[in-house]
Write an enzyme that holds these catalytic residues in place. Structure first.
Site: not given
Length: 329
Positions: A136, A171, A221, A235, A243, A283, A291, A293
Site C-alpha cells: 500500500k 486503507k 489488475r 474488477r 470495493r 492496481d 497499489e 502487490n
C-alpha cells in the site's frame, strides 16, 4: 532442458482455492513444463548450519479446466508426497507466495529466506524486496503516478483531509483482499467514529487516497513479470459495494494491457528489478496507480479464463529464463 526444482512457499495447501489462486495456476504451469513442484509454508522454514531448509512435500496437481468463462477445480486437486527437509541451496527457484498480513511471523520468514541465497537458487520474490515493497505504501515513491495520498495517524489531520477532498478512500497499511478499506465522506455523521476505529484512536497510521471518479468503472489488475505487463483484468464492484476486490464479490471483466500500463511499468521496472521483485500485480484506477502487490499477487486465473492469455505459462517461462541467465552469469 532438464526440469527445474521449484519450491512454493504458500499458505497450507488445503486452504488454497485452486480455481482462483495464482499459486495453483503457477504450479500447474510448472508441472506441465516438466518441472518438479515442491511446497512448504513459512512456518516450516528453518536455518540449519547457516543454510535455509524447508520441510516440504512434492505436489502433483490435477489441473483445473475452464467452463463457461471460469475455472472449475476437481474435487481433489492435488496429491502431496512428503519429502522431508529440503535445502533451499539445492532448489532452483523459490516462489514466495504467502498471503499478508506482513506481520512479525511473515518478516521472520523472510529473514530465514535470506539464508537461502545461493548461486543456484532464484528467489521470487526476493525477501529484501518483500520487506521493502509495502503493497500500500510503496506507491508513495511515485507521486506523479498515484492519486493524492496522505499517510497519518492523527485524527484532526485525517478529518481535515477528508473535508478538503469531499471523498476519500481509507486503507490499512498491511491488509489484503479489501479488508478494512472504507469510503469516507465529509458529511458522514459516522466519520469521526470510523477514523477512531481505523486508527486505534489516533495510534496507528492509515492511508488516505483521494477518491478517483473513474473508480465507478472498476479498477484493473495488471500482472507484471520482470518489469513487463503480461495481462490485465477489470474488477467492478458489486451492487452497493464500492470495493473492487474479487474477495469482496467484484465482477471480473476481460481487459487488455494499455499504453498507460506500459508507461507505469517502465517507470517502476528498474526499481522493482533492483529489489528482486520478479512477479507483481499492479492496481490501476483510471490512469492512476494505487497499489503494487508483491506478496501473492493474483489474477492469472481470471485473465486466462476471460481472455485466453496463458499468463501462468508466461510467468513460468520468464522465471525459467531468469534462472538460466543467472546460471550463465
Amino acid at each position: 532442458m532438464t526440469g527445474l526444482r521449484m519450491l512454493f512457499v504458500v499458505d497450507p495447501l488445503d486452504g488454497l482455492l485452486p480455481a482462483h489462486d495464482t499459486s495453483v495456476a503457477l504450479m500447474e504451469a510448472a508441472q506441465a513444463d516438466g518441472h518438479e513442484v515442491l511446497a512448504t509454508t513459512m512456518r516450516e522454514l528453518s536455518v540449519v548450519d547457516g543454510g535455509a531448509v524447508a520441510r516440504a512435500v512434492r505436489v502433483t496437481v490435477d489441473p483445473c479446466r475452464v467452463v463457461d468463462g471460469r475455472f472449475v477445480a476437481p474435487q481433489q486437486w492435488y496429491r502431496a508426497e512428503p519429502v522431508g527437509d529440503v535445502a533451499l541451496a539445492d532448489v532452483d527457484v523459490v516462489l514466495v507466495r504467502t498471503d499478508p498480513p506482513v506481520d512479525a511471523d511473515y518478516l521472520r520468514g523472510t529473514y530465514v529466506l535470506d539464508a537461502a541465497r545461493a548461486p543456484r537458487t532464484l528467489l521470487v520474490n526476493d525477501p529484501r524486496g518483500l520487506r521493502e515493497v509495502n503493497e500500500k505504501l510503496y506507491t508513495l515513491r511515485y507521486p506523479d503516478l498515484v492519486p493524492e495520498t496522505v499517510v497519518r495517524a492523527d485524527l484532526d489531520g485525517l478529518r481535515d483531509t477528508v473535508a478538503r477532498w469531499g471523498r476519500a478512500v481509507l486503507k490499512p497499511t498491511d491488509a489484503m483482499a479489501g479488508r478494512g478499506i472504507l469510503l469516507l465522506r465529509d458529511d458522514d455523521p459516522n466519520l469521526a467514529s470510523l477514523l477512531e476505529l481505523s486508527t486505534g484512536r489516533g495510534q496507528s497510521h492509515v492511508i488516505l487516497q483521494r477518491f478517483v471518479p473513474e473508480a465507478v468503472d472498476g479498477d484493473r489488475r495488471v500482472i507484471v513479470v520482470d518489469g513487463e505487463p503480461v495481462g490485465a483484468i477489470r474488477r467492478v464492484a458489486a451492487g452497493t459495494e464500492f470495493r473492487c476486490n474479487m474477495a469482496a464479490g467484484a465482477t471480473v471483466l476481460p481487459d487488455a494491457v494499455t499504453s498507460r500500463d506500459k508507461e507505469i511499468c517502465d517507470t517502476l521496472a528498474p526499481d522493482l528489478r533492483a529489489l528482486g521483485i520478479v512477479l507483481a500485480g499492479l492496481d490501476v484506477i483510471g490512469d492512476r496507480l494505487t497499489e503494487v502487490n508483491v506478496t501473492s499477487p493474483t489474477g492469472a486465473r481470471e485473465i486466462e479464463a476471460l481472455t485466453g492469455a496463458p499468463v501462468a505459462c508466461v510467468v513460468v517461462e520468464r522465471i525459467v529464463g531468469l534462472h538460466a541467465r543467472r546460471g550463465a552469469a
